[in-house]
Design a protein around this motif. Sequence first.
Motif, PDB file in Angstrom:
ATOM      1  N   TYR A 207       0.819  -1.214   0.000  1.00 17.73           N
ATOM      2  CA  TYR A 207       0.000   0.000   0.000  1.00 17.73           C
ATOM      3  C   TYR A 207       0.855   1.266   0.000  1.00 17.73           C
ATOM      4  O   TYR A 207       0.342   2.369   0.159  1.00 17.73           O
ATOM      5  N   GLY A 208       2.162   1.088  -0.154  1.00 18.14           N
ATOM      6  CA  GLY A 208       3.061   2.231  -0.244  1.00 18.14           C
ATOM      7  C   GLY A 208       3.181   3.023   1.044  1.00 18.14           C
ATOM      8  O   GLY A 208       3.398   4.237   1.008  1.00 18.14           O
ATOM      9  N   VAL A 209       3.066   2.336   2.187  1.00 22.49           N
ATOM     10  CA  VAL A 209       3.105   3.017   3.482  1.00 22.49           C
ATOM     11  C   VAL A 209       4.390   2.662   4.223  1.00 22.49           C
ATOM     12  O   VAL A 209       4.744   1.486   4.351  1.00 22.49           O
ATOM     13  N   ASP A 210       5.073   3.677   4.699  1.00 17.59           N
ATOM     14  CA  ASP A 210       6.280   3.491   5.505  1.00 17.59           C
ATOM     15  C   ASP A 210       5.862   3.434   6.980  1.00 17.59           C
ATOM     16  O   ASP A 210       5.285   4.388   7.503  1.00 17.59           O
ATOM     17  N   THR A 211       6.134   2.312   7.648  1.00 16.07           N
ATOM     18  CA  THR A 211       5.717   2.133   9.039  1.00 16.07           C
ATOM     19  C   THR A 211       6.823   2.473  10.034  1.00 16.07           C
ATOM     20  O   THR A 211       6.712   2.147  11.217  1.00 16.07           O
ATOM     21  N   ALA A 212       7.897   3.122   9.562  1.00 15.99           N
ATOM     22  CA  ALA A 212       8.991   3.494  10.476  1.00 15.99           C
ATOM     23  C   ALA A 212       8.433   4.367  11.599  1.00 15.99           C
ATOM     24  O   ALA A 212       7.676   5.314  11.342  1.00 15.99           O
ATOM     25  N   PRO A 213       8.790   4.072  12.856  1.00 14.92           N
ATOM     26  CA  PRO A 213       8.224   4.830  13.985  1.00 14.92           C
ATOM     27  C   PRO A 213       8.683   6.279  14.016  1.00 14.92           C
ATOM     28  O   PRO A 213       9.819   6.597  13.674  1.00 14.92           O
ATOM     29  N   ARG A 214       7.772   7.164  14.403  1.00 12.84           N
ATOM     30  CA  ARG A 214       8.092   8.576  14.576  1.00 12.84           C
ATOM     31  C   ARG A 214       8.309   8.903  16.052  1.00 12.84           C
ATOM     32  O   ARG A 214       8.779   9.974  16.395  1.00 12.84           O
ATOM     33  N   LEU A 215       7.919   7.978  16.911  1.00 11.20           N
ATOM     34  CA  LEU A 215       8.050   8.172  18.353  1.00 11.20           C
ATOM     35  C   LEU A 215       9.037   7.164  18.915  1.00 11.20           C
ATOM     36  O   LEU A 215       9.181   6.063  18.375  1.00 11.20           O
ATOM     37  N   LYS A 216       9.679   7.521  20.010  1.00 13.38           N
ATOM     38  CA  LYS A 216      10.629   6.626  20.666  1.00 13.38           C
ATOM     39  C   LYS A 216      10.217   6.441  22.116  1.00 13.38           C
ATOM     40  O   LYS A 216       9.987   7.416  22.842  1.00 13.38           O
ATOM     41  N   THR A 217      10.092   5.185  22.533  1.00  9.85           N
ATOM     42  CA  THR A 217       9.751   4.878  23.922  1.00  9.85           C
ATOM     43  C   THR A 217      11.025   4.919  24.756  1.00  9.85           C
ATOM     44  O   THR A 217      11.960   4.153  24.526  1.00  9.85           O
ATOM     45  N   LEU A 218      11.056   5.806  25.708  1.00  8.05           N
ATOM     46  CA  LEU A 218      12.240   5.937  26.555  1.00  8.05           C
ATOM     47  C   LEU A 218      12.239   4.916  27.677  1.00  8.05           C
ATOM     48  O   LEU A 218      13.261   4.288  27.963  1.00  8.05           O
ATOM     49  N   LYS A 219      11.078   4.718  28.310  1.00  9.96           N
ATOM     50  CA  LYS A 219      11.011   3.783  29.421  1.00  9.96           C
ATOM     51  C   LYS A 219       9.564   3.417  29.713  1.00  9.96           C
ATOM     52  O   LYS A 219       8.672   4.249  29.589  1.00  9.96           O
ATOM     53  N   VAL A 220       9.355   2.176  30.070  1.00  2.71           N
ATOM     54  CA  VAL A 220       8.035   1.705  30.502  1.00  2.71           C
ATOM     55  C   VAL A 220       8.178   1.193  31.929  1.00  2.71           C
ATOM     56  O   VAL A 220       9.085   0.409  32.225  1.00  2.71           O
ATOM     57  N   SER A 221       7.307   1.644  32.814  1.00  2.00           N
ATOM     58  CA  SER A 221       7.405   1.226  34.223  1.00  2.00           C
ATOM     59  C   SER A 221       6.028   0.961  34.800  1.00  2.00           C
ATOM     60  O   SER A 221       5.016   1.469  34.303  1.00  2.00           O
ATOM     61  N   GLU A 222       6.005   0.172  35.843  1.00  2.00           N
ATOM     62  CA  GLU A 222       4.757  -0.120  36.549  1.00  2.00           C
ATOM     63  C   GLU A 222       4.285   1.133  37.287  1.00  2.00           C
ATOM     64  O   GLU A 222       5.106   1.939  37.735  1.00  2.00           O
ATOM     65  N   PRO A 223       2.976   1.318  37.444  1.00  6.75           N
ATOM     66  CA  PRO A 223       2.505   2.446  38.255  1.00  6.75           C
ATOM     67  C   PRO A 223       2.925   2.253  39.707  1.00  6.75           C
ATOM     68  O   PRO A 223       3.102   1.113  40.159  1.00  6.75           O
ATOM     69  N   PRO A 224       3.120   3.331  40.454  1.00  7.35           N
ATOM     70  CA  PRO A 224       3.545   3.190  41.844  1.00  7.35           C
ATOM     71  C   PRO A 224       2.517   2.433  42.675  1.00  7.35           C
ATOM     72  O   PRO A 224       1.309   2.546  42.448  1.00  7.35           O
ATOM     73  N   VAL A 225       3.024   1.639  43.608  1.00  5.35           N
ATOM     74  CA  VAL A 225       2.146   0.867  44.487  1.00  5.35           C
ATOM     75  C   VAL A 225       1.416   1.822  45.431  1.00  5.35           C
ATOM     76  O   VAL A 225       2.026   2.714  46.019  1.00  5.35           O
ATOM     77  N   ARG A 226       0.121   1.634  45.532  1.00  4.56           N
ATOM     78  CA  ARG A 226      -0.674   2.514  46.394  1.00  4.56           C
ATOM     79  C   ARG A 226      -0.339   2.248  47.856  1.00  4.56           C
ATOM     80  O   ARG A 226      -0.331   1.105  48.318  1.00  4.56           O
ATOM     81  N   SER A 227      -0.063   3.320  48.591  1.00  2.89           N
ATOM     82  CA  SER A 227       0.297   3.161  50.010  1.00  2.89           C
ATOM     83  C   SER A 227      -0.945   2.877  50.843  1.00  2.89           C
ATOM     84  O   SER A 227      -2.067   3.222  50.466  1.00  2.89           O
ATOM     85  N   ALA A 228      -0.725   2.261  51.993  1.00  2.00           N
ATOM     86  CA  ALA A 228      -1.829   1.895  52.866  1.00  2.00           C
ATOM     87  C   ALA A 228      -2.453   3.131  53.502  1.00  2.00           C
ATOM     88  O   ALA A 228      -1.793   4.153  53.698  1.00  2.00           O
ATOM     89  N   GLY A 229      -3.754   3.048  53.799  1.00  3.97           N
ATOM     90  CA  GLY A 229      -4.448   4.145  54.447  1.00  3.97           C
ATOM     91  C   GLY A 229      -4.131   4.218  55.938  1.00  3.97           C
ATOM     92  O   GLY A 229      -3.468   3.338  56.493  1.00  3.97           O
ATOM     93  N   ILE A 230      -4.589   5.296  56.563  1.00  6.26           N
ATOM     94  CA  ILE A 230      -4.365   5.499  58.006  1.00  6.26           C
ATOM     95  C   ILE A 230      -5.717   5.669  58.704  1.00  6.26           C
ATOM     96  O   ILE A 230      -6.580   6.415  58.224  1.00  6.26           O
ATOM     97  N   LYS A 231      -5.911   4.991  59.801  1.00  7.60           N
ATOM     98  CA  LYS A 231      -7.130   5.130  60.579  1.00  7.60           C
ATOM     99  C   LYS A 231      -6.924   6.156  61.692  1.00  7.60           C
ATOM    100  O   LYS A 231      -5.866   6.192  62.325  1.00  7.60           O
ATOM    101  N   VAL A 232      -7.922   6.995  61.896  1.00  4.48           N
ATOM    102  CA  VAL A 232      -7.867   7.978  62.973  1.00  4.48           C
ATOM    103  C   VAL A 232      -9.079   7.795  63.885  1.00  4.48           C
ATOM    104  O   VAL A 232     -10.116   7.269  63.461  1.00  4.48           O
ATOM    105  N   ALA A 233      -8.925   8.250  65.138  1.00  9.06           N
ATOM    106  CA  ALA A 233      -9.968   8.011  66.145  1.00  9.06           C
ATOM    107  C   ALA A 233     -11.185   8.904  65.950  1.00  9.06           C
ATOM    108  O   ALA A 233     -12.325   8.469  66.132  1.00  9.06           O
ATOM    109  N   ASP A 234     -10.957  10.172  65.571  1.00  8.64           N
ATOM    110  CA  ASP A 234     -12.089  11.095  65.470  1.00  8.64           C
ATOM    111  C   ASP A 234     -11.733  12.236  64.507  1.00  8.64           C
ATOM    112  O   ASP A 234     -10.652  12.233  63.895  1.00  8.64           O
TER     113      ASP A 234
END
Length: 248
Positions: A207-234
Amino acid sequence: MKILVPVKRVIDYNVKPRVKADGTGVDLANVKMSMNPFDEIAVEEAIRLKEKGVATEIVAVSVGPAKAQETLRTALAMGADRAILVQTDDEVEPLAVAKILKAIAEVEQPGLVILGKQAIDDDSNQTGQMLAALMGCPQGTFASAVAVDGDAVTVTREVDGGLETVKLALPAIVTTDLRLNEPRYASLPNIMKAKSKPLATKSPADYGVDTAPRLKTLKVSEPPVRSAGIKVADVDALVAKLKELGIA
């Protein structure tokens, strides 16, 4: 009227993606793959239009590796008439996909192109809009209802403020949202019939299409782990804690 339905092979939505140890991308080894859920909705809508007598032929298209044949066979089992695989092992960006689809559309001359609004792997939400721009066709994105009447299609769109209805002259591009329909399951007889339906294999060069990428992936990482909540008395303890954290 002929309907063109692009579909994409992605990691199954039930699978939790894993990042490669070197951070260069997502690990696809031994991972279950399936059709992009938004594209399933597009295939279902095309089939429903054919069942209503609006469409005469449904052509499924995919751009990807040889294993994308499985995704196309799923579309054929659901009810598509034939399929085209543009085979490439490269990671193809949305603009290149849109250019390939434009070239296919010039050959097939569909009255309507229906595709998912986005793919769940990259969430780009670009291909449909780029295709409409390249083809110079009207577009109805995020469709929750589609009705074809003569030489026009009416699309109800999901927008931030609610719903918007647009009427488009054919040929047109429509991208599907989740509320459009509920995709059917392919029956065993249809799965068997799909094996004998025509599936043509092409390459981007055809189809005459060049699929060469125009973008470069620098790094892929997992999302940060959600920290635990804190309970308060009142409430007083809550206010004191917020002040301590600098939130209040």
